[in-house]
Structure formats: C-alpha cells, structure tokens
Design a protein around this motif. Structure first.
Motif, PDB file in Angstrom:
ATOM      1  N   HIS A 197       0.832  -1.202   0.000  1.00  0.00           N
ATOM      2  CA  HIS A 197       0.000   0.000   0.000  1.00  0.00           C
ATOM      3  C   HIS A 197       0.874   1.261   0.000  1.00  0.00           C
ATOM      4  O   HIS A 197       1.730   1.421   0.872  1.00  0.00           O
ATOM      5  N   ALA A 198       0.626   2.150  -0.965  1.00  0.00           N
ATOM      6  CA  ALA A 198       1.430   3.366  -1.068  1.00  0.00           C
ATOM      7  C   ALA A 198       0.543   4.603  -1.085  1.00  0.00           C
ATOM      8  O   ALA A 198      -0.522   4.617  -1.717  1.00  0.00           O
ATOM      9  N   PHE A 199       1.007   5.636  -0.384  1.00  0.00           N
ATOM     10  CA  PHE A 199       0.309   6.920  -0.336  1.00  0.00           C
ATOM     11  C   PHE A 199       1.232   7.999  -0.889  1.00  0.00           C
ATOM     12  O   PHE A 199       2.449   7.862  -0.876  1.00  0.00           O
ATOM     13  N   VAL A 200       0.628   9.087  -1.359  1.00  0.00           N
ATOM     14  CA  VAL A 200       1.417  10.217  -1.856  1.00  0.00           C
ATOM     15  C   VAL A 200       0.555  11.470  -1.837  1.00  0.00           C
ATOM     16  O   VAL A 200      -0.635  11.414  -2.134  1.00  0.00           O
ATOM     17  N   MET A 201       1.164  12.599  -1.445  1.00  0.00           N
ATOM     18  CA  MET A 201       0.526  13.909  -1.599  1.00  0.00           C
ATOM     19  C   MET A 201       1.104  14.534  -2.866  1.00  0.00           C
ATOM     20  O   MET A 201       2.315  14.718  -2.961  1.00  0.00           O
ATOM     21  N   MET A 202       0.246  14.830  -3.817  1.00  0.00           N
ATOM     22  CA  MET A 202       0.756  15.393  -5.067  1.00  0.00           C
ATOM     23  C   MET A 202      -0.268  16.310  -5.711  1.00  0.00           C
ATOM     24  O   MET A 202      -1.445  16.318  -5.352  1.00  0.00           O
ATOM     25  N   GLU A 203       0.223  17.080  -6.682  1.00  0.00           N
ATOM     26  CA  GLU A 203      -0.662  17.937  -7.445  1.00  0.00           C
ATOM     27  C   GLU A 203      -1.595  17.072  -8.292  1.00  0.00           C
ATOM     28  O   GLU A 203      -1.148  16.078  -8.888  1.00  0.00           O
ATOM     29  N   PRO A 204      -2.871  17.420  -8.353  1.00  0.00           N
ATOM     30  CA  PRO A 204      -3.776  16.665  -9.232  1.00  0.00           C
ATOM     31  C   PRO A 204      -3.282  16.591 -10.668  1.00  0.00           C
ATOM     32  O   PRO A 204      -3.495  15.595 -11.353  1.00  0.00           O
ATOM     33  N   GLN A 229      -1.267  23.491  -4.505  1.00  0.00           N
ATOM     34  CA  GLN A 229      -2.443  22.619  -4.515  1.00  0.00           C
ATOM     35  C   GLN A 229      -2.012  21.157  -4.522  1.00  0.00           C
ATOM     36  O   GLN A 229      -1.361  20.695  -5.457  1.00  0.00           O
ATOM     37  N   ARG A 230      -2.384  20.454  -3.461  1.00  0.00           N
ATOM     38  CA  ARG A 230      -2.033  19.036  -3.318  1.00  0.00           C
ATOM     39  C   ARG A 230      -3.266  18.251  -2.867  1.00  0.00           C
ATOM     40  O   ARG A 230      -4.155  18.801  -2.228  1.00  0.00           O
ATOM     41  N   ALA A 231      -3.267  16.968  -3.190  1.00  0.00           N
ATOM     42  CA  ALA A 231      -4.331  16.085  -2.735  1.00  0.00           C
ATOM     43  C   ALA A 231      -3.720  14.745  -2.338  1.00  0.00           C
ATOM     44  O   ALA A 231      -2.659  14.366  -2.851  1.00  0.00           O
ATOM     45  N   PRO A 232      -4.363  14.001  -1.432  1.00  0.00           N
ATOM     46  CA  PRO A 232      -3.857  12.684  -1.048  1.00  0.00           C
ATOM     47  C   PRO A 232      -4.285  11.619  -2.054  1.00  0.00           C
ATOM     48  O   PRO A 232      -5.442  11.610  -2.498  1.00  0.00           O
ATOM     49  N   TYR A 233      -3.365  10.748  -2.389  1.00  0.00           N
ATOM     50  CA  TYR A 233      -3.645   9.667  -3.340  1.00  0.00           C
ATOM     51  C   TYR A 233      -3.143   8.337  -2.780  1.00  0.00           C
ATOM     52  O   TYR A 233      -2.261   8.299  -1.913  1.00  0.00           O
TER      53      TYR A 233
END
Length: 265
Positions: A197-204, A229-233
């Motif tokens: 399982h991997a998470f990342v905060m990145m620009e849409p 502007q970032r979102a969790p993925y």
C-alpha cells in the motif's frame, strides 16, 4: 473464404501484438540508454539525494528554509529508502524520490503527520492498514539542469508534473522519463520489501500525468493548500499492474531487475 478470413485475422492480431511488443521494448530501451536507476545505499549517494532536494525544495521552490550545509534532511529520512536517477552520459544525478517506510512505534508517514485531515476514504487510510504494509512516495525532485527544454520549464516541472499543453496520451516518446523512472524505481523497492500500500501527496495535475501511461492513483481526499495545490492519493501493486500500459510495463520490469540487483537478497 471463411478459412482465409480467419487466417488473416490471426495474422493481423499477431502483427498488432508484435508492434506493441516492439514499441514496449523501444520505450524501455530508450530509458535504459540514457538513464539508470540507483538505490542510495551508501552515505555518499544519500548526500547526493539531500543535495538535489535542497536545490529544488529550498533554493528553487522555497518550500523549506535554506540550510547552511546545503542538505535538505528531515525526520522521515531515518526510516526511508532513497532512489536516484543517473544520467549515464554525464554521470550527473537527474532526480530523486524516497520511500518512507514506518516500522516502529511512533513513526508516521508524512501524510499522516501533516495532512491526516485531508484523507477521507473509508478504506484506504494508513491507520486502518498493517503498518508493515504501508509506505509513502515522497520528496520527488528533478534538478533544473534536466528541465531546460522549453516545455519543461512550467510550474510543477520540478516535482514531475507533465505540461499538458505539450504532452498527450499519443505522444509517449515525449514523456519526461525521469519522473516516471523515479516512481517505478520506488515501486520496485516496495515490491522487493513486500509493501503493498502506497500513499502520496501530489498535485492533481501530476496524478493526471501519471494516468496517461496507466499509473492510476486513487484520490482519497480533497485538494488542499500544502506547498501549492495538493491532494492525497493511494495506489497498490494490483492497481498499478492492472492499469499500467503494456509499453511501460516492460519498462517497469527492466527497472525492477536493475533495482533488485542493488538491494539485499
């Protein structure tokens, strides 16, 4: 007539399969001709990682304060694995990313510490998953000297965003292979470590960019202001392999082989 039509269809399918295989090999060979993934297993290579990050995150983007020693280091580096992409011809390092892998009590992912309120998905949440099975892709950085082409100078290029006015799904040969190679290198390390399982905060915009080649991140919360502007993925191994285009699946396979040779058995 039906027999000949059936044979023609079979030949056509075989030809299409051959062309896809040839295209896949061409993309992977193109990457390997110019760029090489490295795992920062030595102190010297880790210093190179921290220098690149300082150049991008402190000097260029001013996300972090400038450090006297020119190294950008934080608390998460103590339980992270770092990757580099090296430009073969010059031996210069063309980018870096880290895989944050919490294992001990009190160790959090950056997304948990700074952006936990942004995660709204009922299932894909770090605290609901086995701690040995989670990681975060973090601190992707590409130095300016590898973004000097006119279409790589747009805002966001330093953190891998593709210029959507230039790149399209049908122009795969124009993709910035450095950012893609970094994500694939980090994924290869996760596979090797048995992390799913991997998470990342990145620009849409970056998430959409990666979607062009079939890296389909799941957005698990709203876009917020966090260094822009970032979102969790979220993504896992099954989602990655399911949606990754055949052309880049071969590139991932070759990168995995290279990375595995650099990691302990």
């Amino acid at each position: 007539m039906g027999l000949f039509a059936g044979a023609a269809d079979k030949v056509n399918r075989l030809w299409k399969s051959y062309k896809k295989l040839r295209e896949a090999a061409s993309i992977s060979n193109h990457f390997a001709k110019y760029l090489a993934p490295k795992v920062a297993t030595s102190k010297e290579l880790q210093q190179e990682v921290f220098k690149i990050r300082h150049n991008v995150y402190c000097d260029e983007l001013a996300f972090e304060p400038v450090k006297p020693d020119g190294l950008e280091v934080d608390e998460f580096d103590a339980f992270s694995v770092h990757c580099l992409i090296q430009h073969i011809a010059t031996e210069a390092y063309a980018g870096t990313i880290r895989l944050v892998t919490p294992r001990e009590e009190g160790q959090l992912l950056p997304i948990e510490k700074y952006c936990a309120d942004a995660i709204e998905h009922p299932e894909f949440t770090p605290d609901k998953l086995d701690r040995t099975q989670i990681c975060e892709l973090s601190r992707l950085a590409v130095p300016e000297q590898f973004r000097r082409r006119k279409f790589d100078t747009h805002p966001g290029a330093a953190t891998g965003v593709i210029n959507e006015e230039i790149y399209s799904e049908t122009e795969l040969r124009c993709f910035p292979f450095i950012a893609i190679g970094l994500y694939m290198s980090a994924a290869s390390i996760a596979f090797k470590m048995g992390i799913n399982h991997a998470f990342v905060m990145m620009e849409p915009r970056l998430a959409r960019s990666m979607g062009f080649i079939g890296i389909k991140f799941i957005k698990i919360g709203p876009t917020i202001e966090y260094h822009g502007q970032r979102a969790p993925y979220y993504i896992n191994a099954e989602l990655l392999m399911k949606s990754l285009s055949p052309s880049f699946r071969m590139m991932l396979k070759d990168i995995k082989n290279t990375i595995n040779k650099q990691l302990p058995s």
